[in-house]
Design a protein around this motif. Structure first.
Motif, PDB file in Angstrom:
ATOM      1  N   LYS A   1      12.422  -1.644  -1.503  1.00  0.00           N
ATOM      2  CA  LYS A   1      12.130  -2.684  -0.513  1.00  0.00           C
ATOM      3  C   LYS A   1      10.877  -3.446  -0.927  1.00  0.00           C
ATOM      4  O   LYS A   1       9.780  -2.900  -0.903  1.00  0.00           O
TER       5      LYS A   1
ATOM      6  N   HIS B   1       1.734  -0.341  14.050  1.00  0.00           N
ATOM      7  CA  HIS B   1       2.716  -0.036  13.027  1.00  0.00           C
ATOM      8  C   HIS B   1       4.039   0.344  13.685  1.00  0.00           C
ATOM      9  O   HIS B   1       4.084   1.230  14.527  1.00  0.00           O
ATOM     10  N   ALA B   2       5.106  -0.352  13.282  1.00  0.00           N
ATOM     11  CA  ALA B   2       6.418  -0.100  13.891  1.00  0.00           C
ATOM     12  C   ALA B   2       7.443   0.198  12.809  1.00  0.00           C
ATOM     13  O   ALA B   2       7.323  -0.264  11.681  1.00  0.00           O
TER      14      ALA B   2
ATOM     15  N   GLY C   1      11.809   0.494  12.071  1.00  0.00           N
ATOM     16  CA  GLY C   1      13.125   0.188  12.617  1.00  0.00           C
ATOM     17  C   GLY C   1      14.101  -0.123  11.519  1.00  0.00           C
ATOM     18  O   GLY C   1      13.753  -0.159  10.341  1.00  0.00           O
TER      19      GLY C   1
ATOM     20  N   THR D   1      18.140  -2.287  10.734  1.00  0.00           N
ATOM     21  CA  THR D   1      19.168  -3.192  11.249  1.00  0.00           C
ATOM     22  C   THR D   1      20.073  -2.411  12.213  1.00  0.00           C
ATOM     23  O   THR D   1      20.480  -2.915  13.260  1.00  0.00           O
TER      24      THR D   1
ATOM     25  N   GLY E   1       8.798  -2.733   8.795  1.00  0.00           N
ATOM     26  CA  GLY E   1       9.739  -3.044   7.727  1.00  0.00           C
ATOM     27  C   GLY E   1       9.431  -2.246   6.473  1.00  0.00           C
ATOM     28  O   GLY E   1      10.308  -1.877   5.710  1.00  0.00           O
ATOM     29  N   SER E   2       8.155  -1.980   6.231  1.00  0.00           N
ATOM     30  CA  SER E   2       7.663  -1.103   5.164  1.00  0.00           C
ATOM     31  C   SER E   2       6.385  -0.483   5.727  1.00  0.00           C
ATOM     32  O   SER E   2       5.842  -0.978   6.712  1.00  0.00           O
ATOM     33  N   ALA E   3       5.910   0.564   5.039  1.00  0.00           N
ATOM     34  CA  ALA E   3       4.745   1.272   5.573  1.00  0.00           C
ATOM     35  C   ALA E   3       3.506   0.368   5.610  1.00  0.00           C
ATOM     36  O   ALA E   3       3.238  -0.388   4.675  1.00  0.00           O
TER      37      ALA E   3
ATOM     38  N   TRP F   1      15.547  -6.135   0.387  1.00  0.00           N
ATOM     39  CA  TRP F   1      16.099  -5.031  -0.392  1.00  0.00           C
ATOM     40  C   TRP F   1      16.502  -5.438  -1.806  1.00  0.00           C
ATOM     41  O   TRP F   1      17.020  -6.525  -2.024  1.00  0.00           O
TER      42      TRP F   1
ATOM     43  N   VAL G   1      17.443  -9.050  11.588  1.00  0.00           N
ATOM     44  CA  VAL G   1      17.607  -8.261  12.813  1.00  0.00           C
ATOM     45  C   VAL G   1      17.010  -8.947  14.049  1.00  0.00           C
ATOM     46  O   VAL G   1      16.100  -8.420  14.688  1.00  0.00           O
TER      47      VAL G   1
ATOM     48  N   ARG H   1      13.209   8.338   1.049  1.00  0.00           N
ATOM     49  CA  ARG H   1      14.430   7.684   1.493  1.00  0.00           C
ATOM     50  C   ARG H   1      15.601   8.320   0.748  1.00  0.00           C
ATOM     51  O   ARG H   1      15.468   8.606  -0.433  1.00  0.00           O
TER      52      ARG H   1
ATOM     53  N   GLN I   1       4.798   6.230  11.314  1.00  0.00           N
ATOM     54  CA  GLN I   1       5.796   5.308  11.881  1.00  0.00           C
ATOM     55  C   GLN I   1       5.853   5.436  13.399  1.00  0.00           C
ATOM     56  O   GLN I   1       6.369   4.554  14.071  1.00  0.00           O
TER      57      GLN I   1
ATOM     58  N   ASP J   1      16.283   7.887   6.200  1.00  0.00           N
ATOM     59  CA  ASP J   1      14.833   8.066   6.050  1.00  0.00           C
ATOM     60  C   ASP J   1      14.505   9.553   6.132  1.00  0.00           C
ATOM     61  O   ASP J   1      14.940  10.245   7.064  1.00  0.00           O
TER      62      ASP J   1
HETATM   63  P1  ADP Z   1      14.398  -4.379   8.592  1.00  0.00           P
HETATM   64  O1  ADP Z   1      15.048  -5.703   8.407  1.00  0.00           O
HETATM   65  O2  ADP Z   1      13.813  -4.131   9.957  1.00  0.00           O
HETATM   66  O3  ADP Z   1      13.435  -4.059   7.511  1.00  0.00           O
HETATM   67  P2  ADP Z   1      16.419  -2.779   7.337  1.00  0.00           P
HETATM   68  O4  ADP Z   1      17.626  -2.214   7.974  1.00  0.00           O
HETATM   69  O5  ADP Z   1      16.563  -3.797   6.289  1.00  0.00           O
HETATM   70  O6  ADP Z   1      15.572  -3.307   8.536  1.00  0.00           O
HETATM   71  O7  ADP Z   1      15.510  -1.612   6.749  1.00  0.00           O
HETATM   72  C1  ADP Z   1      15.316  -0.401   7.421  1.00  0.00           C
HETATM   73  C2  ADP Z   1      14.582   0.569   6.551  1.00  0.00           C
HETATM   74  O8  ADP Z   1      13.304   0.027   6.174  1.00  0.00           O
HETATM   75  C3  ADP Z   1      14.245   1.878   7.218  1.00  0.00           C
HETATM   76  O9  ADP Z   1      15.342   2.763   7.187  1.00  0.00           O
HETATM   77  C4  ADP Z   1      13.068   2.360   6.381  1.00  0.00           C
HETATM   78  O10 ADP Z   1      13.502   2.946   5.171  1.00  0.00           O
HETATM   79  C5  ADP Z   1      12.360   1.062   6.052  1.00  0.00           C
HETATM   80  N1  ADP Z   1      11.276   0.831   7.018  1.00  0.00           N
HETATM   81  C6  ADP Z   1      11.327   0.084   8.150  1.00  0.00           C
HETATM   82  N2  ADP Z   1      10.137   0.117   8.787  1.00  0.00           N
HETATM   83  C7  ADP Z   1       9.324   0.908   8.057  1.00  0.00           C
HETATM   84  C8  ADP Z   1       7.977   1.339   8.195  1.00  0.00           C
HETATM   85  N3  ADP Z   1       7.220   0.953   9.207  1.00  0.00           N
HETATM   86  N4  ADP Z   1       7.482   2.162   7.250  1.00  0.00           N
HETATM   87  C9  ADP Z   1       8.233   2.562   6.199  1.00  0.00           C
HETATM   88  N5  ADP Z   1       9.501   2.181   6.009  1.00  0.00           N
HETATM   89  C10 ADP Z   1      10.049   1.365   6.923  1.00  0.00           C
END
Ligand code: ADP
Length: 536
Positions: free
Chosen positions: A432, A316-317, A319, A321, A295-297, A437, A224, A426, A351, A411
């Protein structure tokens, strides 16, 4: 009024900060140059793309890590009017072939080393005619490839008068995202979307990037748009540091120390590994002010350690794709200033708050919006100028994942009285691991290809380093007891995916819990497993 395109993102740093630097680690070593030099090289690459007749309507694929050449394609491709399609080098072979075919890329810019070896191996299956190796030499090979450096050195830089006219609705970026089932889905970004999202990310309520920052995006450029750093940091005129192919903690620390990095960004696993390395070898993180983690918690313990021991704030962010990466970030609001630290962490580990420009709804199973009371849960829906309204070429997913201009994120969240989003689950059955993934359904189907397996269910369980890892539960036929080796062998035969997809545990069970409609009850299964995995 002119169009909302990335053209002014190129203009601003090259005119206002021409002496600021971009540092890049490549397969050849560390390079550093100014925005002035960046401008010359991008103009040359633009000339080369023009010479090849590439422009509006064409897709330019890239298959590589974070370095200056890849960064230059981020500008030259959309400035030519073409679309930059970044392909994830971590995907399995089948997915890579599918993605290149689906996107119909005209040309591929590929890293030397493992990415190039893969393209060479897959060459006969790829509908590509030309490969540019992002290096100063081309490996000896049967593939028809040229070097990036030759390509730009042989071309005269194009001057302003020759710049293509850009329309804000031109497709400018593309990235694939994994789904629960089926092949990865294409997500397209227009010029206007990149303009809007880079502004949102640069703003104080976003990631607050400015000229004084020395920014090192560790999040790969194939994820992304590297969370929009290449556009937002360039527009800001920040110094940028690109850490090169699959950087390890020692590489990152060297760059932080030598380049005085103030701000960096990546998935939690990167920061867990870095901390371990620092514990073992010591190091100087004194320049570092902020780490954006997403990307994850974000694990709270890790956030606290960076703050306590190194005076580094982890932001902490969240987002996707589909939201062009960063869609929310968690910082306490001003009226929380006098709250104690633990109470602030309750907010910071969530988040967070949506970026300006976005709106959200939290919707329950009946389609009703739920209250923001910190308890009621529902699916997060978002809309705004950085949120897609459809996938490329996937009518069935479009039907399911959108409601008008609202994106249904998958989410499951609750939102508190202060407006902070917290992800609690989810809807999609995916795992993840370290920011990448894994499809539980693909693993289940592969396991069930074994003659003695009656049922197989795979869930993601928490893992200290990788955030989640796959855990398989298998019911075998009466009188049979397939060994773990046999089950791993069937996975190996059936799956065309990298080894890190394989489950960490395969447990033999009598039965798998089911919902009222007879589906696997993954929530009950996760509760039943109830472990936190660690490294072997
Ligand atoms: P990225 O490449 O940014 O990880 P993806 O589209 O592959 O984007 O993944 C998006 C998903 O990852 C979200 O819908 C959510 O389930 C998970 N995710 C992204 N950020 C977080 C976060 N900070 N905490 C928990 N889950 C997250």
């Amino acid at each position: 009024m002119s169009n909302l395109t990335i053209q002014p993102f190129f203009w601003r740093p090259t005119n206002l900060f021409p002496e600021k630097r971009i540092v890049s680690k490549t397969y050849e070593g560390i390079t550093s140059y100014t925005y002035g030099e960046f401008e010359r090289r991008v103009r040359s690459l633009l000339g080369a793309l023009n010479d090849q007749g590439l422009g509006p309507g064409d897709r330019i694929g890239t298959f590589g890590w974070n370095h200056h050449r890849h960064f230059e394609t981020y500008f030259a491709a959309p400035l030519s009017g073409a679309q930059l399609h970044t392909i994830n080098v971590m995907l399995g072979d089948d997915d890579v072939v599918h993605i290149v075919e689906d996107a119909d890329d005209e040309i591929l810019f590929v890293d030397p080393g493992e990415p190039f070896d893969r393209i060479e191996r897959l060459w006969d299956d790829l509908p590509i005619e030309e490969v540019v190796v992002m290096a100063d030499s081309v490996p000896d090979t049967g593939v028809d490839a040229i070097t990036y450096d030759e390509l730009i050195e042989e071309t005269d830089p194009i001057v302003d008068a020759e710049f293509p006219d850009l329309e804000e609705e031109y497709s400018a970026g593309m990235c694939y995202t994994s789904g629960t089932t089926g092949r990865p889905k294409g997500v397209e970004y227009t010029q206007k979307m990149i303009y809007a999202h880079a502004m949102m990310v640069m703003s104080p309520a976003g990631l607050n990037i400015d000229e004084t920052d020395v920014v090192m995006p560790v999040v790969p450029m194939f994820h992304v748009n590297s969370w929009e750093f290449p556009y937002a940091a360039t527009m800001a005129g920040a110094t940028q540091v690109y850490p090169g192919p699959s950087p390890d903690p020692a590489d990152l620390l060297e760059l932080i120390e030598c380049e005085g990095v103030t701000m960096t960004a990546g998935v939690p696993t990167v920061w867990i590994n870095l901390l371990e390395h620092v514990d073992e070898h010591g190091s100087d993180l004194s320049s570092l002010e902020r780490i954006v983690v997403g990307g994850s918690a974000a694990p709270e313990g890790i956030m606290r350690r960076y703050e306590d021991e190194f005076d580094v704030t982890m932001e902490h962010a969240w987002g996707m794709t589909e939201t062009m990466s960063i869609g929310s970030v968690s910082r306490p609001k001003s009226y929380m200033d006098d709250w104690d630290r633990s109470r602030k962490y309750e907010k910071r580990k969530k988040q967070g708050l949506l970026l300006p420009g976005l709106e959200m709804r939290v919707v329950d199973d009946d389609g009703d919006e739920v209250d923001w009371d910190g308890q009621s849960v529902g699916e997060l829906w978002v809309r705004g100028p950085s949120v897609i309204e459809e996938y490329y070429n996937r009518p069935e997913a479009n039907e399911e994942d959108f409601e008008g201009e609202w994106l249904k994120t998958g989410d499951i969240v609750c939102v508190d009285e202060d407006g902070y989003i917290e992800i609690v689950d989810r809807t999609n059955d995916v795992i993840k691991s370290g920011g990448e993934w894994i499809s539980s359904i693909e693993l289940e189907n592969a396991l069930m290809a074994h003659n003695d397996v009656v049922e197989a269910a795979v869930v993601g369980v928490p893992h200290e380093r990788w955030q989640e890892r796959p855990y398989a539960c298998v019911v075998s036929a009466d009188d049979s007891n397939p060994s773990e080796d046999e089950l791993l062998a069937v996975l190996d035969d059936e799956l065309d995916q990298p080894d890190w997809w394989f489950p960490d545990e395969i447990e033999k069970v009598e039965s798998i819990p089911k919902t009222a409609t007879g589906k696997f009850d993954k929530k009950a299964l996760r509760d039943q497993i109830d472990v936190v995995l660690e490294d072997d």
